[in-house]
Write a protein that holds these residues in place. Sequence first.
Motif, short mmCIF file in Angstrom:
data_model
loop_
_atom_site.label_atom_id
_atom_site.label_comp_id
_atom_site.label_asym_id
_atom_site.label_seq_id
_atom_site.Cartn_x
_atom_site.Cartn_y
_atom_site.Cartn_z
N HIS A 1 0.83 -1.20 0.00
CA HIS A 1 0.00 0.00 0.00
C HIS A 1 0.87 1.26 0.00
N GLU A 2 1.81 1.31 0.92
CA GLU A 2 2.62 2.53 1.06
C GLU A 2 3.46 2.80 -0.18
N HIS B 1 1.66 4.69 -2.86
CA HIS B 1 1.65 6.14 -2.62
C HIS B 1 2.90 6.80 -3.21
N ALA C 1 -4.30 3.38 -3.77
CA ALA C 1 -3.38 2.59 -2.93
C ALA C 1 -4.05 1.28 -2.51
ZN LIG Z 1 -2.64 5.14 2.34
#
Ligand SMILES: [Zn+2]
Length: 495
Positions: free
Chosen positions: A226-227, A230, A252
């Motif tokens: 997820h990160e 970004h 994300a």
């Molecule tokens: Zn996030």
Amino acid sequence: MDVSEVAPELQVAAGKPLLRLPLVSSNVTTVADALEDLRVRDSRGPLWLTIRDDRPSGLMFFRHCYANRAVAGTVTIRYRAPITNALNPRGAAPPLELRTEDGGFSGDADGATGRSAERGLDALYESGLYVMGGLVHVYPAPLPHEGFMSAWQGEPPFDARSLMRWTRTLYGSYLRFFRAPPGQPYAVFLRRNLVNAGGGVEVGRSFVGTFDEDTKEKDFELTLAHEMVHTFVGTLDEPQGLLSSWYAEGLAVYYQRGLPWRAGLIPTAEFLADLDTTAGRYYTDRLNDTPKREIPARFWADTRVRVLPYDRGSLYFAHLNAEIRRRTHGRRSLDDLVRRMIARRRRGQPVNEAAWIALVRQALGSRGVAQFHAMMSGKLVLPPSDAFGPCFERTTAPLRRYQLGFDSQVLMEPARIVRGLIPGSAAARAGLRDGDRIVKPVPQDAIQAQQRTTLTLLIERGGKTFPITYLPRGATVPAYQWRRRAAVPDRDCHL
Ligand SMILES: [Zn+2]
């Protein structure tokens, strides 16, 4: 930690602030008030500092240092930052404070900033700097100067080296997918978090993830997936902040499972489980019709509003992807639109809501634009049954709505006195009463997606402190889920 910083070519008039140190940053109490041996000098010799502190307010406030005379030339700042492992007195906060474990130490070093007309320490502040040193583990070893690198302190309860190997492989597939130039450094730091483990924070082009004794490697994988999305996708230039979080967070979440799955880094069953977690939380959310414009004001007060940019956003993108694929017979997809947004940023063109709407209009005409506005106004987003490929079909399952059982605004107030208790709710049946004081704040975003996880509140009533545990669930509703179609083999799952 001994710190020495050099700021070349400073010109600061007498009476103007020379240094600015956050006393509290992102709700973290810094070392600013505990610095030992602070010595500052410029080309004319030592400087004597007078300090003035901001009144404590909000999540960030500063100590300002004034020199006893005008400052000119190269300024050298030295100090000793003591490392303590005291818990952050302000409660839950990102892992930024200076902390040591097993001979290693780490912390966010964007604190000590100075003022310079052109460049200097302010630049350091903006770029973000996270430091990890002493006895730490690294992967790959030795650390490269560019590309993926990682470091951790202490001994995590999982195989950190294998997790970082997984993450590096995923990072490589992101570089290809997002057509990003390789070579830029990307660092992952891991360390313990005693208050709210499992989360993390982005600092510059780095991610600091946290763990505790119960952290599982599998859970960490999708957090990292997820990160890193970004890092590549970024945020919209406008509207700023929460009004456009549907874009950054929606993508994300959409890609956190999709890209590892396509790269063969998670099995199909894990892709599906993560999708159904999102779908379960969204379709049982009693506030899932909240219009976008109301989200900023209610974001911190109610977890059911806070998760909407993530859940609704990701399902919107899944729906859009299905529409584009259907219209182009699989030749084009959401991926093309996202890559064009990223290409706009590289060319210095605006990356905003208007640019997104223009791309959607190109792909789907006014029907696509109408769908976008419907999502923004709170209309239920429902991707078609085959939106996630031939291996899955849509179904419904009886799931229970999240119900805290009292006014959730209470949890963001400093006093945390329960009010608005719902008679007959699980909270009331467990013995909670209006007027009870909740001693410790509790996170809810994750629990909202977990049908069977109980919530424990530490309560103070009449001079006694005791826990109250209950399953924070209300009405059962039919919620959309996706399930595996057994007839299609795994190898034909990918679109
Ligand atoms: Zn996030």
